[in-house]
Design a protein around this motif. Sequence first.
Motif, PDB file in Angstrom:
ATOM      1  N   ALA A 281     -14.717   2.118  -7.950  1.00  0.00           N
ATOM      2  CA  ALA A 281     -13.735   2.048  -6.870  1.00  0.00           C
ATOM      3  C   ALA A 281     -12.562   2.979  -7.122  1.00  0.00           C
ATOM      4  O   ALA A 281     -12.251   3.316  -8.274  1.00  0.00           O
ATOM      5  N   ASP A 282     -11.910   3.378  -6.056  1.00  0.00           N
ATOM      6  CA  ASP A 282     -10.588   3.990  -6.126  1.00  0.00           C
ATOM      7  C   ASP A 282      -9.589   2.887  -5.835  1.00  0.00           C
ATOM      8  O   ASP A 282      -9.558   2.336  -4.725  1.00  0.00           O
ATOM      9  N   VAL A 283      -8.801   2.531  -6.836  1.00  0.00           N
ATOM     10  CA  VAL A 283      -7.854   1.420  -6.701  1.00  0.00           C
ATOM     11  C   VAL A 283      -6.543   1.942  -6.128  1.00  0.00           C
ATOM     12  O   VAL A 283      -5.957   2.898  -6.640  1.00  0.00           O
ATOM     13  N   ALA A 284      -6.087   1.314  -5.046  1.00  0.00           N
ATOM     14  CA  ALA A 284      -4.822   1.654  -4.409  1.00  0.00           C
ATOM     15  C   ALA A 284      -3.936   0.423  -4.397  1.00  0.00           C
ATOM     16  O   ALA A 284      -4.388  -0.676  -4.046  1.00  0.00           O
ATOM     17  N   VAL A 285      -2.686   0.580  -4.799  1.00  0.00           N
ATOM     18  CA  VAL A 285      -1.764  -0.555  -4.857  1.00  0.00           C
ATOM     19  C   VAL A 285      -1.232  -0.862  -3.467  1.00  0.00           C
ATOM     20  O   VAL A 285      -0.844   0.043  -2.719  1.00  0.00           O
ATOM     21  N   VAL A 286      -1.201  -2.151  -3.130  1.00  0.00           N
ATOM     22  CA  VAL A 286      -0.571  -2.601  -1.893  1.00  0.00           C
ATOM     23  C   VAL A 286       0.424  -3.694  -2.258  1.00  0.00           C
ATOM     24  O   VAL A 286       0.103  -4.597  -3.034  1.00  0.00           O
ATOM     25  N   ASP A 287       1.625  -3.599  -1.748  1.00  0.00           N
ATOM     26  CA  ASP A 287       2.671  -4.574  -2.045  1.00  0.00           C
ATOM     27  C   ASP A 287       2.791  -5.544  -0.872  1.00  0.00           C
ATOM     28  O   ASP A 287       3.292  -5.179   0.198  1.00  0.00           O
ATOM     29  N   PRO A 288       2.334  -6.789  -1.028  1.00  0.00           N
ATOM     30  CA  PRO A 288       2.401  -7.744   0.088  1.00  0.00           C
ATOM     31  C   PRO A 288       3.822  -8.038   0.555  1.00  0.00           C
ATOM     32  O   PRO A 288       4.014  -8.537   1.660  1.00  0.00           O
ATOM     33  N   LEU A 289       4.810  -7.740  -0.289  1.00  0.00           N
ATOM     34  CA  LEU A 289       6.193  -8.033   0.044  1.00  0.00           C
ATOM     35  C   LEU A 289       6.870  -6.885   0.786  1.00  0.00           C
ATOM     36  O   LEU A 289       7.884  -7.087   1.449  1.00  0.00           O
ATOM     37  N   ARG A 290       6.331  -5.679   0.685  1.00  0.00           N
ATOM     38  CA  ARG A 290       7.010  -4.515   1.238  1.00  0.00           C
ATOM     39  C   ARG A 290       6.149  -3.677   2.172  1.00  0.00           C
ATOM     40  O   ARG A 290       6.645  -3.143   3.168  1.00  0.00           O
ATOM     41  N   ASP A 291       4.883  -3.519   1.851  1.00  0.00           N
ATOM     42  CA  ASP A 291       4.031  -2.640   2.661  1.00  0.00           C
ATOM     43  C   ASP A 291       3.664  -3.316   3.977  1.00  0.00           C
ATOM     44  O   ASP A 291       3.363  -4.509   4.010  1.00  0.00           O
ATOM     45  N   GLU A 292       3.631  -2.533   5.034  1.00  0.00           N
ATOM     46  CA  GLU A 292       3.322  -3.080   6.350  1.00  0.00           C
ATOM     47  C   GLU A 292       1.881  -2.829   6.776  1.00  0.00           C
ATOM     48  O   GLU A 292       1.472  -3.274   7.853  1.00  0.00           O
ATOM     49  N   CYS A 293       1.120  -2.139   5.958  1.00  0.00           N
ATOM     50  CA  CYS A 293      -0.292  -1.925   6.278  1.00  0.00           C
ATOM     51  C   CYS A 293      -1.066  -1.754   4.980  1.00  0.00           C
ATOM     52  O   CYS A 293      -0.488  -1.502   3.919  1.00  0.00           O
ATOM     53  N   LEU A 294      -2.362  -1.902   5.068  1.00  0.00           N
ATOM     54  CA  LEU A 294      -3.231  -1.674   3.916  1.00  0.00           C
ATOM     55  C   LEU A 294      -3.379  -0.183   3.678  1.00  0.00           C
ATOM     56  O   LEU A 294      -3.239   0.624   4.605  1.00  0.00           O
ATOM     57  N   PRO A 295      -3.657   0.226   2.452  1.00  0.00           N
ATOM     58  CA  PRO A 295      -3.864   1.651   2.183  1.00  0.00           C
ATOM     59  C   PRO A 295      -4.979   2.222   3.047  1.00  0.00           C
ATOM     60  O   PRO A 295      -5.933   1.522   3.405  1.00  0.00           O
ATOM     61  N   ALA A 296      -4.848   3.478   3.392  1.00  0.00           N
ATOM     62  CA  ALA A 296      -5.843   4.133   4.244  1.00  0.00           C
ATOM     63  C   ALA A 296      -7.227   4.034   3.619  1.00  0.00           C
ATOM     64  O   ALA A 296      -7.408   4.270   2.430  1.00  0.00           O
ATOM     65  N   GLY A 297      -8.194   3.660   4.435  1.00  0.00           N
ATOM     66  CA  GLY A 297      -9.572   3.599   3.979  1.00  0.00           C
ATOM     67  C   GLY A 297      -9.938   2.364   3.184  1.00  0.00           C
ATOM     68  O   GLY A 297     -11.032   2.307   2.601  1.00  0.00           O
ATOM     69  N   THR A 298      -9.062   1.357   3.139  1.00  0.00           N
ATOM     70  CA  THR A 298      -9.331   0.160   2.337  1.00  0.00           C
ATOM     71  C   THR A 298     -10.611  -0.529   2.790  1.00  0.00           C
ATOM     72  O   THR A 298     -10.831  -0.765   3.976  1.00  0.00           O
TER      73      THR A 298
END
Length: 485
Positions: A281-298
């Motif tokens: 996998a390519d791991v991309a960090v997502v911050d549930p407290l700050r990010d408003e969308c999932l990383p592209a291509g999740t």
Amino acid sequence: MSAQPRLVVSAPASGHGKTAIAVGLLAACAARGISAAGFKVGPDHTDAAYLGLAAGRPGRNLDPRLVGAQRIAPLFRHGSAGVQLSVIEGAMGLFDSLTGQPEIDGTAAVAAVLHAPVVMVVDVASMGHSLAALVHGFRMFDEMVHLGGVILNRVASPRHEQMLRTALDDIGMPVLGALRRGDLPNVLPARAHGPVPVAHRTVEASRAVRRLGEAVGAGLDLDRIMALANAAPALPGPIWSPGEAAGGEVFEQRPVVALAGGPGAPFTYVETAELLTAAGADVAVVDPLRDECLPAGTRALVVGGGLPEGYAEELSVNRRLCNAVAQFAADGWPVIAEGLALPWLGRELDGRPMCAVLDASAVTGEQTVAGYREATAPATSPLAPAGARITGYKQHRAIVTPRAGAVPAWTWSGGNPEGFVWRQVHASQLGLHWAAAPEIAKRVVSAALAGPAQLLPPVPVRPVPPQPAPEPEPSLSDTVDITTS
């Protein structure tokens, strides 16, 4: 075999200052240009995060109960490769254990497995010559544990310090440093914030680590501490490898797996990201407290158990991400949720709207439920096949109703089924250390590659009739046997 300088920082009990000393020691080493690594005995995400911040590399956990005693040394060798000093912070007292079996999962057991000398931090504010009796008792209690020195914390005066040094000199125990009352500032952010300040790289967290490093650097004999760490014998055995553990296949494409966390730390154990990467996998960090969308291509989402419950309001007001996660799950992509992530996927928590992926709601209770569970998967999911068994750890106050969905995530002896498996969602308040079952990473990556096309038509969550109040689970403060409920 390789020589890996290392030591364990422990104490007679909780509250003596070992976390501040361990963090400060790593920060003081970093200030001197000494490369170091920090480890925490047990499942605690918070202390591990601050140890990592101080060391300048990810903090890791060494938990024999979660990963098996046979993996402790290999995981340690993996996490400490190439550093000049490894500091392992103990949990509770040196011979204590969350399960009442310190010979299996206590700090002393980890020190013995790693052949690591122990430095004992003692709050001596109310102690005199009796300190020598206390230290002598700890030194003689287990011949497999080498107590190599003592750090005096909260010394009252120069005369007090001299008396304590004389008492320890009489039993031949080195004093590796002394800190007066007030020398060790109480600056670490409140534990209710968990690893979030580290994940967000806040000024408060960085300043706290720096100040602890300055205090420890001034009050401890770093040269003698390094000499003790360098005296640790060569550590035999294999080095844990995420590639070998995950046995990753070569795929034409690497799916993006979103892993909850921040730029400073993930909300899970560090090995999770390493295993996912090794599994393809390519791991991309997502911050549930700050990010408003999932990383592209999740194509898969993993939210570990390190996210603290005190952030329910921040999770709720992030409506864009809640809606994105709800759509992502409804579309049939894999979602692995632990700890607070289970209520987050429900309808509401303490009346605050959440993602509404699962037909469940939660309220914050008065007691903290904490303990290990020997869990069995009753059904196949992206995380585990039916019948799989693994040890997990849960620590939460949130009470989820219903406790389990039509298809539970886990069952364990003496307790009711827990968690939810729905479509490709696996949600539970039980947190896992994937190094114990690296095949989890392969399953998640395979599910991400397979995608929604492999799903049956959507099936709505079966309505659950009103149920009586959930049976109370034991809290850490009122029970010793915490392995069943």
